[in-house]
Every structure is written in C-alpha cells, then in structure tokens.
Design a protein around this motif. Structure first.
Motif, mmCIF file in Angstrom:
data_model
loop_
_atom_site.group_PDB
_atom_site.id
_atom_site.type_symbol
_atom_site.label_atom_id
_atom_site.label_comp_id
_atom_site.label_asym_id
_atom_site.label_seq_id
_atom_site.Cartn_x
_atom_site.Cartn_y
_atom_site.Cartn_z
ATOM 1 N N ARG A 184 0.813 -1.219 0.000
ATOM 2 C CA ARG A 184 0.000 0.000 0.000
ATOM 3 C C ARG A 184 0.841 1.260 0.000
ATOM 4 N NH1 ARG A 184 -4.794 0.578 4.277
ATOM 5 N NH2 ARG A 184 -4.096 2.726 3.977
ATOM 6 N N ARG A 185 2.134 1.119 -0.144
ATOM 7 C CA ARG A 185 3.017 2.278 -0.020
ATOM 8 C C ARG A 185 2.689 3.360 -1.038
ATOM 9 N NH1 ARG A 185 8.012 -0.026 -0.671
ATOM 10 N NH2 ARG A 185 8.121 -0.535 1.536
ATOM 11 N N GLY A 186 2.593 2.970 -2.311
ATOM 12 C CA GLY A 186 2.302 3.956 -3.342
ATOM 13 C C GLY A 186 0.941 4.608 -3.148
ATOM 14 N N TRP A 209 -7.357 16.256 -9.377
ATOM 15 C CA TRP A 209 -6.287 16.175 -8.392
ATOM 16 C C TRP A 209 -6.558 15.035 -7.408
ATOM 17 C CZ3 TRP A 209 -4.435 21.568 -6.358
ATOM 18 C CH2 TRP A 209 -3.170 21.452 -5.774
ATOM 19 N N VAL A 210 -7.787 14.977 -6.906
ATOM 20 C CA VAL A 210 -8.163 13.919 -5.973
ATOM 21 C C VAL A 210 -8.131 12.556 -6.658
ATOM 22 C CG1 VAL A 210 -10.016 13.001 -4.519
ATOM 23 C CG2 VAL A 210 -9.554 15.459 -4.541
ATOM 24 N N LEU A 211 -8.756 12.478 -7.836
ATOM 25 C CA LEU A 211 -8.858 11.210 -8.550
ATOM 26 C C LEU A 211 -7.491 10.639 -8.899
ATOM 27 C CD1 LEU A 211 -10.427 9.054 -10.161
ATOM 28 C CD2 LEU A 211 -10.448 10.644 -12.095
ATOM 29 N N TRP A 212 -6.695 11.432 -9.600
ATOM 30 C CA TRP A 212 -5.396 10.928 -10.057
ATOM 31 C C TRP A 212 -4.375 10.909 -8.933
ATOM 32 C CZ3 TRP A 212 -6.308 8.367 -14.102
ATOM 33 C CH2 TRP A 212 -7.215 8.814 -15.060
ATOM 34 N N GLY A 213 -4.643 11.674 -7.873
ATOM 35 C CA GLY A 213 -3.719 11.684 -6.737
ATOM 36 C C GLY A 213 -3.550 10.326 -6.105
ATOM 37 N N PHE A 214 -4.621 9.517 -6.070
ATOM 38 C CA PHE A 214 -4.474 8.156 -5.537
ATOM 39 C C PHE A 214 -4.460 7.104 -6.645
ATOM 40 C CE2 PHE A 214 -9.130 8.489 -5.693
ATOM 41 C CZ PHE A 214 -9.505 7.234 -6.174
ATOM 42 N N ALA A 215 -5.132 7.386 -7.795
ATOM 43 C CA ALA A 215 -5.194 6.389 -8.862
ATOM 44 C C ALA A 215 -3.826 6.167 -9.506
ATOM 45 C CB ALA A 215 -6.205 6.822 -9.924
ATOM 46 N N THR A 216 -3.097 7.246 -9.767
ATOM 47 C CA THR A 216 -1.798 7.106 -10.431
ATOM 48 C C THR A 216 -0.807 6.290 -9.615
ATOM 49 O OG1 THR A 216 -2.113 9.189 -11.629
ATOM 50 C CG2 THR A 216 0.151 8.372 -11.433
ATOM 51 N N ILE A 240 -2.055 2.637 -9.383
ATOM 52 C CA ILE A 240 -1.771 1.896 -10.616
ATOM 53 C C ILE A 240 -0.296 1.558 -10.712
ATOM 54 C CG2 ILE A 240 -1.706 2.127 -13.139
ATOM 55 C CD1 ILE A 240 -4.321 3.771 -12.878
ATOM 56 N N SER A 241 0.562 2.487 -10.259
ATOM 57 C CA SER A 241 2.005 2.246 -10.327
ATOM 58 C C SER A 241 2.438 1.099 -9.421
ATOM 59 C CB SER A 241 2.778 3.519 -9.965
ATOM 60 O OG SER A 241 2.844 3.716 -8.564
ATOM 61 N N ASP A 242 1.671 0.836 -8.340
ATOM 62 C CA ASP A 242 1.981 -0.318 -7.497
ATOM 63 C C ASP A 242 1.901 -1.614 -8.296
ATOM 64 O OD1 ASP A 242 2.516 0.958 -5.082
ATOM 65 O OD2 ASP A 242 0.421 0.928 -4.437
ATOM 66 N N LEU A 256 4.500 6.892 -14.599
ATOM 67 C CA LEU A 256 4.958 8.280 -14.660
ATOM 68 C C LEU A 256 4.965 8.789 -16.095
ATOM 69 C CD1 LEU A 256 6.147 10.779 -13.289
ATOM 70 C CD2 LEU A 256 8.399 9.692 -13.389
ATOM 71 N N ILE A 257 5.458 7.975 -17.020
ATOM 72 C CA ILE A 257 5.532 8.399 -18.419
ATOM 73 C C ILE A 257 4.130 8.573 -19.013
ATOM 74 C CG2 ILE A 257 6.218 7.678 -20.738
ATOM 75 C CD1 ILE A 257 8.681 6.339 -19.453
ATOM 76 N N GLY A 258 3.280 7.577 -18.821
ATOM 77 C CA GLY A 258 1.949 7.620 -19.432
ATOM 78 C C GLY A 258 1.090 8.762 -18.927
#
Length: 425
Positions: free
Chosen positions: A136-138, A277-284, A287-289, A297-299
């Motif tokens: 859950r770190r990311g 900001w809220v949506l992608w703040g946790f989704a990005t 997803i990276s996890d 990061l690139i996409g």
C-alpha cells in the motif's frame, strides 16, 4: 514480508487521515492566493510579473526549508516535533497575508508561509513510509500528497475562498485560514507516534530496489546525489513544478481576463482541477503499485502535457472542465518522483534528506523561477505564453523519466522471479 498486525494497520489508517489533513491544508493556504488574486488586484494592484513573484518567493522559501528540515530530521531522528511546528507556523503566516497593505508586505507574508510549509511534506512522507505496508506504499503516499492537496486545495479552496471573499472580503478570508492548522497540529501532537508499530518489521522487508546504508549508518547528501534515480527525480521535479505552479498561478487569471469567464464560472472550472487532483492523486500511484513507477509516470505525464493546452484552445467551460478532469494527471505523478521512488531507492536513514533535496531543488527551479519566467513572458506577449511553458515542462518530464530505474516492489519481485525461471529453463 511483514506479517499483518491489526494495531499497526489501524495506526497506518489513522496516520494517513491526519497527514492527509495536514498536507491538504498546506495546499488550501498555498492555493488561496491564486483564487484571491482578482480581489487583491482591485485593492492593491498586481501585475502578472508580481503574481508570479508571489508564487515564486513562496516556492523559494519552501525549497530551502524542505532541504534544511529533511537533513535536520535525519540527523536528529525526529519527525513529529518538526511537523507540529511547521503546521502551526504556516497557519499563522498564511493569516498574516491579510495585514499586507502593498505588494512588499504580501511578498514578505508569502515568504514566511513558504518557510513553514516546506518542512511538512518531507516529515509527513517519512512518517507515512515507515507506517505503510509495502503493498500500500504507493497508494498511501498518493493519498497523502496528491488527493489531499486536490480535495482541500483544488476542490474546497476555490469554492470556500471565492465565497468568503465575496461575503467578507479577501483580508478576512486569509484570517480564517489559521483555524484548520491549529486543530490539525493538536491532533498530530496527540495521535502521531515518532516510531510507528510497523517500523521494525518494515526494516526487514525493505523495498527490493532500495540501497543499503553504509556501515557507519550515516548517509551524506553527496552519497544521496550519487544515485541515478535521485538525480533524475530532482530534474523531473524542476520541470513538473514549472508545469504545476504555472498552471495554478495563471489559470484563474487566464480564465477571467483572457476568456472572460465570470468569477463563479472560473471557480467551477478550477474545481474540476481539484476533482482530477483527488482522482489521479491516488489512482496514479495505486496503478504504479501494479504496473511499475516508470511506465505510470511516463503515461500520465503525456496526458498532463495536454492540460494547459486545453486551457488555451477550449472555450466552452463545461467541455474545458471535463478535459481538466481527464488531463490534470500530474499531481498523481508528483507522489512518484517526489516521494515513492526515492523512498524505494535510498536507505531509510537518508529518506527525509532525499525527499527534502528533491522537493527543494524542484521548488527552486520550477516553483521559484518557473512562475517568474512565465509571468514575465505573459507581460511581454500574453498569458498564453505561460500555458505553453507549462506544457513544455511536462514534455521534458516524459523524456527524463525514460532513464529511471524501476523500484515498485511487486514489479521488481515479478521481474526477479521471471529471470530466475528463465535461468532454470
């Protein structure tokens, strides 16, 4: 793998809520100036260059404070006292903006506010890393840094700040900002632990990509900067801060002055930025996890480059708001290069130092110089120049990110297992 511990899990969730509020109110206060700019301009007068300088001076002192606080924290082995002091002081200095009678007074208040706010993120992310489960770190760090700033700074701020300014004036609005900080500081003092329950277990289950500390235990700044990921993240921070600070500083003015939007319409469009900001703040970071830090990061940065271009070329406020939600993905990326990747790269004894340096250098170049250059360019040509500068910063990030070394624990273990299987075959 650290065993599941109910008490540690409960503390992890409680800490996330408290730090979510702390960093969220940092951005509520930081964003307030952009939303109050038109009201302040009518009182004391502000040029685009001066507006850029107000954002830039806060970024400058934020950067210096972040680097100093991170190094001091690693030397002392303490996070909590520094965090409490920073939260109290940034609330006090934010309200001091109400006392300004001219540009120089406002500049001084913003400088003091940045000096207090700069210490919050390195302390908060360091505490969160040590309390988080690796899986859950990311997500945790994304909620803390991205979603919190989006909810309170991007959604609540434009609504509350504009409403208060219309009702009681911009000076009283600044005075109100001291209240949340005092409450959050009291909650941190009561509930946050200097050493979380999961810290010892996580020390034995460090991220696979992380480097080990030298035998002496101490890590110098030179050793931190010898790491490729740290250097690349630092360069990315410079460009991404240019993207971010330029957008938040000049978009409200662009929408009202260039596009002729009413203050309420501008506030609605800016609220869409907050939703994204809220949506992608946790989704990005979430997803990276799963897919890895580097491809995420690139996409998502490719999408972020489109956001300031939408501000320029889309005239319909409803369509513009939809596009803002879809393309304002950069704040989720911030968590990756400013916290998660460094946390999975350097030893824990150098964590606050690494986070402070990356944030500090990024704020100096992108947060301090970026908006001043964008403000000057806007006065020379038009506010459209600022949006082009923001888009250019995101494009450079895409190029830099190709040089990162993957650090996501699940991805690193999966690749290691695949390599072992291929070697056996």
């Amino acid at each position: 793998m650290a065993p599941p511990t109910p008490s540690a899990d409960r503390y992890e969730n409680r800490l996330l809520v408290l730090l979510f509020l702390a960093f969220g109110f940092v951005f509520f206060d930081r964003q307030a100036l952009a939303y109050l700019a038109s009201y302040i301009d009518g009182d004391i007068g502000l040029t685009n260059s001066q507006l850029g300088m107000l954002s830039g001076i806060l970024a400058l002192t934020w950067a210096l404070a972040g680097m100093f606080a991170g190094r001091l924290s690693d030397r002392l082995g303490r996070r909590k006292p520094i965090l409490i002091a920073a939260v109290l002081l940034f609330s006090l200095f934010s309200s001091a903006s109400a006392l300004a009678t001219g540009f120089l007074g406002l500049l001084a208040a913003r400088a003091l506010m940045g000096a207090a706010e700069g210490a919050v993120l390195p302390m908060a992310q360091s505490l969160m890393v040590e309390a988080s489960r690796p899986a859950r770190r990311g997500l945790n760090m994304g909620l803390l840094q991205g979603s919190s700033a989006g909810l309170l700074g991007g959604i609540a701020a434009p609504i509350a700040v504009v409403w208060l300014a219309e009702s009681v004036g911009w000076r009283t609005t600044f005075f109100v900002t001291i209240i949340p900080g005092i409450v959050v500081a009291a909650l941190i003092a009561k509930y946050v632990r200097e050493h979380p329950p999961r810290r010892a277990a996580l020390a034995q289950d460090a991220a696979p990509a992380a480097e080990t500390a030298p035998a002496g235990g101490g890590v110098t700044i030179r050793q931190v900067l010898a790491n490729r990921n740290v250097v690349i993240c630092m360069l990315i921070a410079c460009c991404y801060l240019t993207w971010f600070v330029t957008i938040i500083t000049f978009t409200p003015t662009y929408l009202t002055d260039e596009k002729g939007f009413a203050p309420g319409t501008m506030s609605g469009v800016m609220t869409c930025l907050g939703v994204a900001w809220v949506l992608w703040g946790f989704a990005t970071p979430g997803i990276s996890d799963r897919i890895g830090r580097k491809p995420a990061l690139i996409g998502f940065t490719v999408l972020a480059a489109c956001c300031p271009l939408a501000v320029v070329y889309v005239g319909n406020p409803v369509l513009l708001g939809v596009l803002m939600v879809l393309t304002y993905t950069g704040l989720g990326c911030f968590t990756l290069f400013m916290a998660t990747i460094p946390a999975e790269t350097v030893p824990r004894t150098a964590l606050a130092t690494a986070l402070g340096v990356i944030m500090g250098v990024g704020e100096l170049a992108g947060g301090f110089l970026g908006p001043m250059v964008a403000g000057w360019a806007s006065d020379q040509w038009s506010l459209r120049a600022a949006m082009y500068i923001a888009a250019g910063g995101a494009v450079i990030v895409v190029l830099l990110a190709t040089g990162l070394r993957e650090t996501a624990p699940a991805v690193v273990r999966r690749r290691a297992a695949q390599g072992t299987a291929e070697a056996v075959a």
